[in-house]
Scaffold this active site. Sequence first.
Site, PDB file in Angstrom:
ATOM      1  N   SER A  65       0.835  -1.237   0.202  1.00  0.00           N
ATOM      2  CA  SER A  65       0.179   0.204   0.093  1.00  0.00           C
ATOM      3  C   SER A  65       1.214   1.197   0.062  1.00  0.00           C
ATOM      4  O   SER A  65       2.040   1.564   0.656  1.00  0.00           O
ATOM      5  CB  SER A  65      -0.956  -0.318   1.299  1.00  0.00           C
ATOM      6  OG  SER A  65      -1.827   1.121   1.454  1.00  0.00           O
ATOM      7  N   LYS A  91      -4.542  -6.706   3.701  1.00  0.00           N
ATOM      8  CA  LYS A  91      -4.511  -5.549   2.298  1.00  0.00           C
ATOM      9  C   LYS A  91      -5.949  -4.845   1.865  1.00  0.00           C
ATOM     10  O   LYS A  91      -5.934  -3.990   1.966  1.00  0.00           O
ATOM     11  CB  LYS A  91      -3.698  -5.831   1.362  1.00  0.00           C
ATOM     12  CG  LYS A  91      -3.475  -5.165   0.373  1.00  0.00           C
ATOM     13  CD  LYS A  91      -3.544  -3.226   0.795  1.00  0.00           C
ATOM     14  CE  LYS A  91      -3.021  -2.901  -0.036  1.00  0.00           C
ATOM     15  NZ  LYS A  91      -3.881  -2.417  -0.900  1.00  0.00           N
ATOM     16  N   HIS A 148      -7.511  -3.233   5.021  1.00  0.00           N
ATOM     17  CA  HIS A 148      -7.164  -1.877   4.160  1.00  0.00           C
ATOM     18  C   HIS A 148      -8.081  -0.986   3.766  1.00  0.00           C
ATOM     19  O   HIS A 148      -8.164   0.163   3.663  1.00  0.00           O
ATOM     20  CB  HIS A 148      -4.978  -2.084   4.577  1.00  0.00           C
ATOM     21  CG  HIS A 148      -4.729  -1.357   3.616  1.00  0.00           C
ATOM     22  ND1 HIS A 148      -4.901   0.193   2.735  1.00  0.00           N
ATOM     23  CD2 HIS A 148      -3.749   0.403   4.348  1.00  0.00           C
ATOM     24  CE1 HIS A 148      -4.200   1.016   2.318  1.00  0.00           C
ATOM     25  NE2 HIS A 148      -3.705   1.679   3.596  1.00  0.00           N
ATOM     26  N   ASN A 149      -7.891  -1.768   2.698  1.00  0.00           N
ATOM     27  CA  ASN A 149      -8.810  -0.786   1.434  1.00  0.00           C
ATOM     28  C   ASN A 149     -10.022  -0.483   1.804  1.00  0.00           C
ATOM     29  O   ASN A 149     -10.684  -0.025   1.374  1.00  0.00           O
ATOM     30  CB  ASN A 149      -9.041  -1.465   0.191  1.00  0.00           C
ATOM     31  CG  ASN A 149      -6.675  -1.764  -0.693  1.00  0.00           C
ATOM     32  OD1 ASN A 149      -6.489  -1.539   0.433  1.00  0.00           O
ATOM     33  ND2 ASN A 149      -7.187  -1.493  -1.888  1.00  0.00           N
ATOM     34  N   GLU A 206      -9.736   2.470   4.093  1.00  0.00           N
ATOM     35  CA  GLU A 206      -9.214   3.149   2.629  1.00  0.00           C
ATOM     36  C   GLU A 206     -11.105   3.932   2.276  1.00  0.00           C
ATOM     37  O   GLU A 206     -11.438   4.686   2.499  1.00  0.00           O
ATOM     38  CB  GLU A 206      -9.257   2.534   1.678  1.00  0.00           C
ATOM     39  CG  GLU A 206      -8.448   3.372   0.937  1.00  0.00           C
ATOM     40  CD  GLU A 206      -7.520   3.555  -0.454  1.00  0.00           C
ATOM     41  OE1 GLU A 206      -6.612   2.459   0.428  1.00  0.00           O
ATOM     42  OE2 GLU A 206      -7.460   2.668  -1.360  1.00  0.00           O
TER      43      GLU A 206
HETATM   44  C1  6PG Z   1      -2.637   1.228  -1.700  1.00  0.00           C
HETATM   45  C2  6PG Z   1      -4.310   0.715  -2.178  1.00  0.00           C
HETATM   46  C3  6PG Z   1      -4.240   1.009  -3.809  1.00  0.00           C
HETATM   47  C4  6PG Z   1      -6.028   1.264  -4.621  1.00  0.00           C
HETATM   48  C5  6PG Z   1      -6.537   0.509  -3.966  1.00  0.00           C
HETATM   49  C6  6PG Z   1      -7.953   0.675  -3.905  1.00  0.00           C
HETATM   50  O1  6PG Z   1      -3.153   0.734  -0.517  1.00  0.00           O
HETATM   51  O2  6PG Z   1      -2.301   1.546  -1.864  1.00  0.00           O
HETATM   52  O3  6PG Z   1      -5.322   1.102  -1.587  1.00  0.00           O
HETATM   53  O4  6PG Z   1      -3.956  -0.612  -4.025  1.00  0.00           O
HETATM   54  O5  6PG Z   1      -5.505   2.366  -4.365  1.00  0.00           O
HETATM   55  O6  6PG Z   1      -6.757  -0.793  -5.699  1.00  0.00           O
HETATM   56  O7  6PG Z   1      -8.376   1.276  -5.328  1.00  0.00           O
HETATM   57  P1  6PG Z   1     -10.301   1.083  -5.738  1.00  0.00           P
HETATM   58  O8  6PG Z   1     -11.049   2.813  -5.354  1.00  0.00           O
HETATM   59  O9  6PG Z   1      -9.812   1.680  -7.197  1.00  0.00           O
HETATM   60  O10 6PG Z   1     -10.619  -0.219  -5.846  1.00  0.00           O
END
Ligand code: 6PG
Length: 503
Positions: A135, A207, A210-211, A214
Amino acid sequence: MNSQQADIGMIGLAVMGQNLALNIADHGYTIAVYNRHAEKMKDFISQCEKNEPSSSRLLGAETLEELAGKLKRPRKIILLVKAGEATDKTIDSLLPYLEAGDIVIDGGNANWMDTIRREKDLNAKGLRFIGSGVSGGETGARFGPSLMPGGSAEAWAELAPIWNAVAAKVDAQTGVPLPGAAPGKPVEGGVPCTAHIGPNGAGHYVKMVHNGIEYIDMQLICEAYWLLKNLLGLESDAIGKVFQAWNQGELSSYLIEITGDILLQPDPAGEGYFVDKVLDTAGQKGTGLWTATSALELGVPANSIAEAVFARCLSALKDERVEASKVLQGPEAKMEKDQARLVAAIRDALYSSKICAYAQGFQLMAEAQKVYGWSLDFGTLAQIWRGGCIIRAKFLQKITDAYAIDPNLKNLMLDPYFRDALHSGQNHWREVVSLAVLNGIPTPAFSSALAYFDGYRSARLPANLLQAQRDYFGAHTYERIDQPRGQFFHLDWPAENRPQLKA
Ligand code: 6PG
């Protein structure tokens, strides 16, 4: 050129692959690089020869056979290709050139179930496999990502020196990311933002969560921006300054920082602010969806993470929304007068919601580890997210502290620091959600986080009625509050059989 001189190999030279390769080279490792289209590899090498101090440690390979030939044994080969089919195809084409003991490292955003399958398949062939979350986007890959490797402990031990070297570094005492990496000049010292997460798919699962976090972090920020715009009538630059101020306090994080930058950015193609010219439809590549799906499958109430995914889905219905806006009416948003007060209230709502979002993510991982047989160390997870990754934030140190105080913490909201933060923020949070509702401003993330907080802190919920409904139409049985748990009853519901109240 000597054969077998590269410490590690890289397959896939899109931006992430290029940048991670350069990061590895900057740390003194020799890396052999391959791309499906050899021209791309050649361009990369020749650009690096002009601009990169570590270019002598990049060795180009035009074929997978050549790549395999250039690597020290046992080989370590990183894949940074599009997650999914391309990963399987690449592994298949690579197999003829690998030998027992070699380690394949998948750095893409792979689904953890694929990682479990791939590890099993490769193990059966005597090979080893690490599924590592990476990430931090392009800059992270170049100067220090957060790395979440899953696989066998002995494979990890062989990769660890390189992963520890290239990961982002944080200060050992404060947990604050150490700045200053530049081409050829990596950061010295500090604690690396990587650790062995667990076997097989554990790294990619973490991970993925994590997303998912995010997604909700970003959605919460978007809702705060929208409230500031629609309840205070602030222009983009004024909102940008609010975010800059928030970035000085407990909300301090990469996402808040870049939001300030984005909001202050003028439109390079005309008048006004850049953000006002961006079409309001959000894309997604799947990791948020997988997080929400996994939460549903495991029965974990990660409602805000799911809302963040649905918010993107709703945003994508642009044409329908435009049409609906001509038909469906709601209240006119009324401007609030007391700007300072509302800014402070939205800040508290954002912080409180953020605590709930992380509580949901950690609760999900706590459940997943039972199902998949992992033993996750939540303090360490928060630690390796303190730097390098997209959700890096001052706040992560508090999560590390919370798990240091109680490694078996059931829910982050129960930690004294977070409990107190929720207690002190909740009046503002409720006020903000109420204002949003009264003014017709959609805040699915703020609202669902508040519903999660209120639901979790409720000793009783109306599920008594729900269970009675299930028993009524489907004889699904119910437990009674005056009988031990685990004893199930059924009421004979047909009207003629139903016991009546005694007069
Ligand atoms: C990271 C991000 C990276 C990417 C994701 C999100 O941790 O560096 O999460 O992996 O930005 O794939 O992507 P989407 O918003 O397109 O689902």
